[in-house]
Scaffold this motif. Sequence first.
Motif, PDB file in Angstrom:
ATOM      1  N   LEU A 314       0.821  -1.206   0.000  1.00  0.00           N
ATOM      2  CA  LEU A 314       0.000   0.000   0.000  1.00  0.00           C
ATOM      3  C   LEU A 314       0.859   1.262   0.000  1.00  0.00           C
ATOM      4  CD1 LEU A 314      -2.842  -1.096   2.444  1.00  0.00           C
ATOM      5  CD2 LEU A 314      -3.143  -0.486   0.036  1.00  0.00           C
ATOM      6  N   LEU A 315       1.953   1.235   0.746  1.00  0.00           N
ATOM      7  CA  LEU A 315       2.813   2.426   0.810  1.00  0.00           C
ATOM      8  C   LEU A 315       3.502   2.721  -0.520  1.00  0.00           C
ATOM      9  CD1 LEU A 315       4.469   2.178   4.354  1.00  0.00           C
ATOM     10  CD2 LEU A 315       2.787   3.856   3.558  1.00  0.00           C
ATOM     11  N   ALA A 316       3.500   1.743  -1.409  1.00  0.00           N
ATOM     12  CA  ALA A 316       4.074   1.968  -2.747  1.00  0.00           C
ATOM     13  C   ALA A 316       3.148   2.803  -3.630  1.00  0.00           C
ATOM     14  CB  ALA A 316       4.368   0.629  -3.418  1.00  0.00           C
ATOM     15  N   ILE A 317       1.903   3.008  -3.170  1.00  0.00           N
ATOM     16  CA  ILE A 317       0.941   3.820  -3.920  1.00  0.00           C
ATOM     17  C   ILE A 317       1.189   5.296  -3.607  1.00  0.00           C
ATOM     18  CG2 ILE A 317      -1.515   4.339  -4.271  1.00  0.00           C
ATOM     19  CD1 ILE A 317      -2.125   1.446  -3.449  1.00  0.00           C
ATOM     20  N   GLU A 318       1.373   6.080  -4.630  1.00  0.00           N
ATOM     21  CA  GLU A 318       1.668   7.500  -4.457  1.00  0.00           C
ATOM     22  C   GLU A 318       0.503   8.216  -3.772  1.00  0.00           C
ATOM     23  OE1 GLU A 318       3.224  11.313  -7.149  1.00  0.00           O
ATOM     24  OE2 GLU A 318       2.663   9.415  -8.102  1.00  0.00           O
ATOM     25  N   ASP A 319       0.830   9.097  -2.840  1.00  0.00           N
ATOM     26  CA  ASP A 319      -0.141   9.925  -2.099  1.00  0.00           C
ATOM     27  C   ASP A 319      -0.927   9.133  -1.059  1.00  0.00           C
ATOM     28  OD1 ASP A 319       0.563  12.199  -3.573  1.00  0.00           O
ATOM     29  OD2 ASP A 319      -0.939  11.763  -5.118  1.00  0.00           O
ATOM     30  N   LEU A 320      -0.560   7.873  -0.820  1.00  0.00           N
ATOM     31  CA  LEU A 320      -1.263   7.092   0.213  1.00  0.00           C
ATOM     32  C   LEU A 320      -0.527   7.244   1.540  1.00  0.00           C
ATOM     33  CD1 LEU A 320      -2.923   3.656  -0.081  1.00  0.00           C
ATOM     34  CD2 LEU A 320      -1.368   4.053   1.837  1.00  0.00           C
ATOM     35  N   LYS A 321      -1.290   7.533   2.585  1.00  0.00           N
ATOM     36  CA  LYS A 321      -0.719   7.701   3.924  1.00  0.00           C
ATOM     37  C   LYS A 321      -1.399   6.747   4.893  1.00  0.00           C
ATOM     38  CE  LYS A 321       0.093  11.046   7.648  1.00  0.00           C
ATOM     39  NZ  LYS A 321       0.010  12.466   8.068  1.00  0.00           N
ATOM     40  N   ILE A 322      -0.584   6.026   5.664  1.00  0.00           N
ATOM     41  CA  ILE A 322      -1.098   5.133   6.705  1.00  0.00           C
ATOM     42  C   ILE A 322      -1.062   5.859   8.045  1.00  0.00           C
ATOM     43  CG2 ILE A 322      -0.656   3.015   8.013  1.00  0.00           C
ATOM     44  CD1 ILE A 322       0.315   1.729   5.429  1.00  0.00           C
ATOM     45  N   TYR A 323      -2.168   5.809   8.767  1.00  0.00           N
ATOM     46  CA  TYR A 323      -2.258   6.400  10.102  1.00  0.00           C
ATOM     47  C   TYR A 323      -2.099   5.291  11.143  1.00  0.00           C
ATOM     48  CZ  TYR A 323      -4.044  10.438   7.621  1.00  0.00           C
ATOM     49  OH  TYR A 323      -4.173  11.504   6.763  1.00  0.00           O
ATOM     50  N   GLY A 324      -1.189   5.530  12.084  1.00  0.00           N
ATOM     51  CA  GLY A 324      -0.916   4.521  13.100  1.00  0.00           C
ATOM     52  C   GLY A 324       0.296   3.699  12.716  1.00  0.00           C
ATOM     53  N   GLN A 325       1.463   4.152  13.177  1.00  0.00           N
ATOM     54  CA  GLN A 325       2.725   3.466  12.873  1.00  0.00           C
ATOM     55  C   GLN A 325       3.365   2.990  14.170  1.00  0.00           C
ATOM     56  OE1 GLN A 325       3.640   2.864   9.849  1.00  0.00           O
ATOM     57  NE2 GLN A 325       3.019   4.490   8.461  1.00  0.00           N
ATOM     58  N   ALA A 326       2.549   2.439  15.051  1.00  0.00           N
ATOM     59  CA  ALA A 326       3.054   1.964  16.342  1.00  0.00           C
ATOM     60  C   ALA A 326       4.036   0.809  16.137  1.00  0.00           C
ATOM     61  CB  ALA A 326       1.894   1.520  17.225  1.00  0.00           C
ATOM     62  N   LYS A 327       4.990   0.698  17.056  1.00  0.00           N
ATOM     63  CA  LYS A 327       5.957  -0.405  16.979  1.00  0.00           C
ATOM     64  C   LYS A 327       5.250  -1.745  17.116  1.00  0.00           C
ATOM     65  CE  LYS A 327       9.790   2.306  18.921  1.00  0.00           C
ATOM     66  NZ  LYS A 327       9.010   3.522  19.224  1.00  0.00           N
ATOM     67  N   GLU A 338      -4.385  11.252  -0.485  1.00  0.00           N
ATOM     68  CA  GLU A 338      -4.487  12.714  -0.442  1.00  0.00           C
ATOM     69  C   GLU A 338      -5.501  13.228  -1.469  1.00  0.00           C
ATOM     70  OE1 GLU A 338      -1.602  16.661  -0.878  1.00  0.00           O
ATOM     71  OE2 GLU A 338      -0.741  14.641  -0.773  1.00  0.00           O
ATOM     72  N   GLY A 339      -6.420  14.060  -0.973  1.00  0.00           N
ATOM     73  CA  GLY A 339      -7.398  14.699  -1.849  1.00  0.00           C
ATOM     74  C   GLY A 339      -8.639  13.873  -2.143  1.00  0.00           C
ATOM     75  N   ILE A 340      -8.730  12.662  -1.578  1.00  0.00           N
ATOM     76  CA  ILE A 340      -9.888  11.797  -1.838  1.00  0.00           C
ATOM     77  C   ILE A 340     -10.560  11.435  -0.512  1.00  0.00           C
ATOM     78  CG2 ILE A 340     -10.698   9.634  -2.852  1.00  0.00           C
ATOM     79  CD1 ILE A 340      -8.237   9.611  -4.620  1.00  0.00           C
ATOM     80  N   HIS A 341     -11.870  11.564  -0.450  1.00  0.00           N
ATOM     81  CA  HIS A 341     -12.595  11.213   0.773  1.00  0.00           C
ATOM     82  C   HIS A 341     -12.608   9.691   0.943  1.00  0.00           C
ATOM     83  CE1 HIS A 341     -15.766  11.008   3.797  1.00  0.00           C
ATOM     84  NE2 HIS A 341     -15.607  12.319   3.968  1.00  0.00           N
ATOM     85  N   PRO A 342     -12.385   9.206   2.164  1.00  0.00           N
ATOM     86  CA  PRO A 342     -12.327   7.757   2.368  1.00  0.00           C
ATOM     87  C   PRO A 342     -13.606   7.026   1.960  1.00  0.00           C
ATOM     88  CG  PRO A 342     -12.338   8.948   4.476  1.00  0.00           C
ATOM     89  CD  PRO A 342     -12.069   9.941   3.407  1.00  0.00           C
TER      90      PRO A 342
END
Length: 404
Positions: A314-327, A338-342
């Motif tokens: 998923l992170l390979a998709i441009e403009d995609l951000k993951i929320y929650g990067q806990a160890k 970015e720019g698109i409603h979920p």
Amino acid sequence: MIDVLKIRKDFPILQREVNGKPLVYLDNAATSQTPQQVIDVIVDYYSRYNANIHRGVHTLSQEATDAYEQSRQKIQHHFNAGHPYEIIFTSGTTHAINLVANGFASILKKGDEIMVSALEHHSNIVPWQMLCERTGAILKVIPMDLNGELIMSEYHKLLSNKTKLVFCNHVSNALGTVNPIVEIINAAHEIGAAVLIDGAQAAPHIKADVQALDVDFYVVSGHKLCGPTGVGVLYGKEEWLRKLPPYQGGGEMIAEVSFEKTTYADLPHKFEAGTPNICGGIALGAALDYMNNIGLETIAAYEHELLEYATEQLLAIEDLKIYGQAKEKTAVISFNIEGIHPYDIGAILDKLGVAVRTGHHCAQPIMDFYKIPGTVRASFSFYNTKEEVDILVASVKRAKNMLQ
């Protein structure tokens, strides 16, 4: 090692299509699917021995009572509770939390403090706000950071001799963060506060040992554990369950009733007023049997593989951000483009047969913290495959191209 293709055959719903596409079910944090082995237990109950429990002398009632109480013992052993009567059947996690909150209304006084984490589901926020309104207690919040982890140094600063109860989820439903509950419990006990842990999201991945944790209350829902909806569990230490007043009045929870006075039944019946979800309780025991036969550690290890694979793709998709990067996190990925409603992404994924959750996930304070309207949440279970992850990624790319 999990034989995922064999396991998938146990789940009839995974064979269906949605909008002409094979179903890819990635909404497991909301409700897990139910294997045929548990469905068979439900059908068997209603086909052979459907009857009310504890009160009847006839055979069906005795059989239903035995099955229900055997399930209570299975749950006791699964969570390593000290006694079967420390396991209270509820309609789910929300019911269990409200039961405890109602009980503390008779204990708290004005100026007392209770504490919640910033990572909570609304079900572990609203009942305590209502409790504060009733008692004059003050609600404190353990803050979180941008990684989606609790700021534990601030937690220790918030604790004081005014703190009477701390409540926190074991795992965040919105982000998948695994919270440091051992540290939370131990620090609270040092200043004499009780602790309730919401285990709804943890239970499908982590087998909590309530005695080793020394937790005062631990709550779970059956429908996250391959069981039916409408049934859950409150574990409570005996000393606390005896101290708290009943949550509801009615049949089953009484010892003697007259118009002058009523005396309450002993544990666990004191908190189980009325006819319970008998079939649900029995089926929950069967669901735990099913998961334990596979092994919770085996399940968690496989799901972690899926999490790492899906995160990378998923992170390979441009403009995609993951929320929650806990160890430490379970197999949950909350993301936006970015720019698109979920919601728009979720709607297109549904047309492609992919079931995800969109919105604030009953965790609006988390979304407010990140200043977003919500996220797309993909949550994985042990019956999902890497091929399904590939379908998710391809579908997200397609949705992105359509919407940008």
